[in-house]
Each structure stands twice: as structure tokens, then as C-alpha cells.
Scaffold this motif. Structure first.
Motif, PDB file in Angstrom:
ATOM      1  N   GLY A  57       0.800  -1.221   0.000  1.00 35.63           N
ATOM      2  CA  GLY A  57       0.000   0.000   0.000  1.00 35.63           C
ATOM      3  C   GLY A  57       0.829   1.266   0.000  1.00 35.63           C
ATOM      4  N   LEU A  58       2.132   1.145  -0.265  1.00 34.15           N
ATOM      5  CA  LEU A  58       3.017   2.310  -0.306  1.00 34.15           C
ATOM      6  C   LEU A  58       3.012   2.983  -1.669  1.00 34.15           C
ATOM      7  N   LEU A  59       2.460   2.308  -2.651  1.00 35.19           N
ATOM      8  CA  LEU A  59       2.438   2.819  -4.011  1.00 35.19           C
ATOM      9  C   LEU A  59       1.076   2.536  -4.637  1.00 35.19           C
ATOM     10  N   LYS A  60       0.489   3.547  -5.234  1.00 35.87           N
ATOM     11  CA  LYS A  60      -0.774   3.371  -5.938  1.00 35.87           C
ATOM     12  C   LYS A  60      -0.487   3.194  -7.423  1.00 35.87           C
ATOM     13  N   PRO A  61      -0.921   2.098  -8.009  1.00 31.22           N
ATOM     14  CA  PRO A  61      -0.622   1.874  -9.430  1.00 31.22           C
ATOM     15  C   PRO A  61      -1.350   2.869 -10.319  1.00 31.22           C
ATOM     16  N   ASP A  62      -0.805   3.091 -11.499  1.00 35.72           N
ATOM     17  CA  ASP A  62      -1.465   3.965 -12.466  1.00 35.72           C
ATOM     18  C   ASP A  62      -2.750   3.333 -12.986  1.00 35.72           C
ATOM     19  N   ARG A  63      -2.751   2.019 -13.032  1.00 39.83           N
ATOM     20  CA  ARG A  63      -3.934   1.296 -13.501  1.00 39.83           C
ATOM     21  C   ARG A  63      -3.937  -0.086 -12.891  1.00 39.83           C
ATOM     22  N   GLY A  64      -5.109  -0.633 -12.672  1.00 36.60           N
ATOM     23  CA  GLY A  64      -5.219  -1.973 -12.131  1.00 36.60           C
ATOM     24  C   GLY A  64      -5.987  -1.984 -10.823  1.00 36.60           C
ATOM     25  N   HIS A  65      -6.189  -3.186 -10.295  1.00 36.83           N
ATOM     26  CA  HIS A  65      -7.008  -3.369  -9.097  1.00 36.83           C
ATOM     27  C   HIS A  65      -6.188  -4.050  -8.010  1.00 36.83           C
ATOM     28  N   VAL A  66      -6.241  -3.476  -6.807  1.00 33.51           N
ATOM     29  CA  VAL A  66      -5.574  -4.062  -5.638  1.00 33.51           C
ATOM     30  C   VAL A  66      -6.642  -4.382  -4.601  1.00 33.51           C
ATOM     31  N   TRP A  67      -6.719  -5.650  -4.216  1.00 29.44           N
ATOM     32  CA  TRP A  67      -7.657  -6.060  -3.171  1.00 29.44           C
ATOM     33  C   TRP A  67      -6.881  -6.665  -2.018  1.00 29.44           C
ATOM     34  N   ARG A  68      -7.198  -6.238  -0.816  1.00 27.70           N
ATOM     35  CA  ARG A  68      -6.619  -6.825   0.388  1.00 27.70           C
ATOM     36  C   ARG A  68      -7.749  -7.278   1.300  1.00 27.70           C
ATOM     37  N   LYS A  69      -7.531  -8.359   2.001  1.00 24.52           N
ATOM     38  CA  LYS A  69      -8.483  -8.792   3.011  1.00 24.52           C
ATOM     39  C   LYS A  69      -8.741  -7.631   3.965  1.00 24.52           C
ATOM     40  N   PRO A  70      -9.993  -7.357   4.317  1.00 27.50           N
ATOM     41  CA  PRO A  70     -10.272  -6.245   5.235  1.00 27.50           C
ATOM     42  C   PRO A  70      -9.474  -6.357   6.527  1.00 27.50           C
ATOM     43  N   LYS A  71      -8.871  -5.232   6.921  1.00 30.86           N
ATOM     44  CA  LYS A  71      -8.067  -5.134   8.142  1.00 30.86           C
ATOM     45  C   LYS A  71      -6.895  -6.115   8.144  1.00 30.86           C
ATOM     46  N   LEU A  72      -6.367  -6.375   6.966  1.00 26.02           N
ATOM     47  CA  LEU A  72      -5.241  -7.305   6.830  1.00 26.02           C
ATOM     48  C   LEU A  72      -4.034  -6.795   7.609  1.00 26.02           C
ATOM     49  N   ARG A  73      -3.458  -7.652   8.445  1.00 27.64           N
ATOM     50  CA  ARG A  73      -2.252  -7.330   9.200  1.00 27.64           C
ATOM     51  C   ARG A  73      -1.042  -7.826   8.410  1.00 27.64           C
ATOM     52  N   ILE A  74      -0.147  -6.913   8.074  1.00 34.80           N
ATOM     53  CA  ILE A  74       1.033  -7.249   7.273  1.00 34.80           C
ATOM     54  C   ILE A  74       2.289  -6.994   8.097  1.00 34.80           C
ATOM     55  N   GLY A  75       3.198  -7.961   8.095  1.00 31.47           N
ATOM     56  CA  GLY A  75       4.523  -7.786   8.674  1.00 31.47           C
ATOM     57  C   GLY A  75       5.536  -7.706   7.553  1.00 31.47           C
ATOM     58  N   TYR A  76       6.391  -6.682   7.576  1.00 25.50           N
ATOM     59  CA  TYR A  76       7.331  -6.454   6.474  1.00 25.50           C
ATOM     60  C   TYR A  76       8.769  -6.580   6.975  1.00 25.50           C
ATOM     61  N   MET A  77       9.567  -7.316   6.236  1.00 22.69           N
ATOM     62  CA  MET A  77      10.998  -7.465   6.512  1.00 22.69           C
ATOM     63  C   MET A  77      11.780  -6.869   5.345  1.00 22.69           C
ATOM     64  N   PRO A  78      12.491  -5.748   5.559  1.00 22.43           N
ATOM     65  CA  PRO A  78      13.232  -5.129   4.462  1.00 22.43           C
ATOM     66  C   PRO A  78      14.440  -5.953   4.054  1.00 22.43           C
TER      67      PRO A  78
END
Length: 255
Positions: free
Chosen positions: A53-74
Motif C-alpha cells: 500500500g506504499l504505491l498506488k498503481p497507475d492502472r489496475g485493481h488491488v484487493w486486500r483482506k479487510p483489516k489485513l495485518r502485514i509484517g514487512y521485513m526489508p
């Protein structure tokens, strides 16, 4: 997929009038490990940023499970050598984390012994485990791991991939990995997505390693490196979809 956590369809992204992604597709389900591979400049980081969710695409569809909890490892963490930062203080930068929860997270990745060590003084493998522990702190339903074995020796890489599989089995969460380690990743994943601005091929590892698009991107030698030893308690259909899901906690809690 009824257990889908995130689904990206027909994603287009351009930077400075240059196409970075063109019609890219991606889906990660609960209890599934999906690995994103591709050459440098293929758009892997851009696709991951879209998932987060850090970038909004110019075109296309992004669906995430409602209230999805994401853990990120750089992919890596740069810490100034003069900064007095212990592993505990680093983990406590996450709001609501105390020593007990930090110890618990580190124990899940086998690194509780470094809790009071200076962050700059731990090994590459320990650093990756600390970053993985940080990603687990909020009990994520989806783990997003960008080059999780970066800077780790070959034995440590295999061990980290096994740990990631164990975490998936234990918590039933989806995992999206970005990796260049073709020689190891094929035995550590349920599904491979080969990206080069668009999805060239995807499916379970054995299927992808024999795909002409994969061989064209990585060469004949990559096919021999992608030795496939895939053992777990479910089967795939011809498209790589999981037929028998892992047994796991319905609430996917990491406490």
C-alpha cells in the motif's frame, strides 16, 4: 481462492514515462508461500510496494483482506555505527512493544540470546532473524520478506528458509518473498511468480523451472540449479493451487 489475503490484477506502473509494470498479476493466500523472482529492474520492488500500500498503481485493481495485518521485513538495514542502539531498543521502536514481547518475538526466530547486544555487533544471520522477529511483532496474517537471506552464508540461507516455512506452518499465515536464490528458493516455496515487468510464468516450482520463459530469463544453468525438493502436507493442481491446505489456527494469532 477463498483464503486469499491479497490480490493484484492488471497492475500498471510508470516512472518518468518508463513502464515498470505492465499488467502484472499476483495473489497470496493464507498458509501459502509465494516467491517473486526476476532479473534486476523487473519491477519486483515496485510490486511489493504496491502490495504494502506504499504505491498506488497507475492502472489496475488491488484487493486486500479487510483489516489485513502485514509484517514487512526489508532487504537490509543500515544503522550508523555510532548510534547506541541495542536489539531490544530497536524492537521497542515498534509502538506497544516491551521487553517481554521482544523476547517472545526473538524466541520465535531462535535469536533471543542477542536481545541486549548492540545492533551493529550481531552477525548477518542474526540481523536477518531480528528483522524477521520485528515483522512478527504484530501477529501478521501476511509476511512480506524482501530478500530475507541477504548477507547470510549458504548454510545460514538454507536454515532461514526452513525457519520461514516453520513459521508459516505454525501460524498459518501467507508469505510473499522476493528472492534471487534460485538454488534454494525452489525447495522453500509453494508457488513461484517469475516477473519481468509482467508475469512471465507462475506456478509450483517444478512447473516454473521447466517453463521456456523461466529458462529464457535465467538460462539453462538456472534450470539445473532449481532442484526441486518440495515436501509438505498438501498437494497442488496443475496450476499450482493448493488442494489440501495446512492445518492451522483459524484466528492466526501469534501470541
Amino acid at each position: 481462492m477463498s483464503d486469499a489475503l491479497v490480490r493484484l490484477q492488471d497492475i500498471h506502473v510508470r516512472f518518468a514515462n518508463q513502464a515498470v509494470l505492465e499488467g502484472a498479476e499476483l495473489q497470496v493466500g493464507r498458509g501459502e508461500i509465494v516467491t517473486l523472482i526476476g532479473p534486476n529492474g523487473a519491477g519486483k520492488t515496485t510490486l511489493v510496494r504496491t502490495v504494502l500500500g506504499l504505491l498506488k498503481p497507475d492502472r489496475g485493481h488491488v484487493w486486500r483482506k479487510p483489516k489485513l495485518r502485514i509484517g514487512y521485513m526489508p532487504q537490509k538495514l543500515h544503522v550508523d555505527s555510532t548510534l547506541p542502539l541495542s536489539v531490544l531498543r530497536f524492537l521497542r521502536l515498534v509502538p506497544g512493544v516491551d521487553r517481554a514481547s521482544a523476547v517472545e518475538a526473538l524466541a520465535k526466530v531462535g535469536a533471543e540470546q542477542v536481545i541486549d547486544s548492540p545492533l551493529q555487533g550481531i552477525s548477518g544471520g542474526e540481523m536477518q532473524r531480528v528483522l524477521l522477529a520485528r515483522a512478527l511483532l504484530r501477529g501478521p496474517e501476511l509476511l512480506v520478506l524482501d530478500e530475507p537471506v541477504q548477507g547470510v552464508d549458504i548454510a545460514g540461507q538454507a536454515e532461514l528458509y526452513r525457519l520461514i516455512g516453520q513459521l508459516r506452518d505454525r501460524f498459518g499465515c501467507g508469505v510473499l518473498m522476493v528472492s534471487h536464490d534460485l538454488h534454494l528458493v525452489m525447495s522453500a516455496t509453494d508457488k513461484v511468480v517469475c516477473l519481468n515487468r509482467h508475469v512471465c510464468c507462475s506456478g509450483h516450482p517444478e512447473q516454473v523451472s521447466n517453463d521456456p520463459a523461466f529458462i529464457e530469463l535465467f538460462g539453462q544453468d538456472a534450470r539445473s540449479m532449481a532442484i526441486y525438493h518440495h515436501r509438505h502436507d498438501h498437494a497442488h493442481d496443475l496450476h499450482g493451487a493448493v488442494l489440501k491446505p495446512h492445518v492451522h489456527d483459524e484466528n492466526c494469532k501469534h501470541g
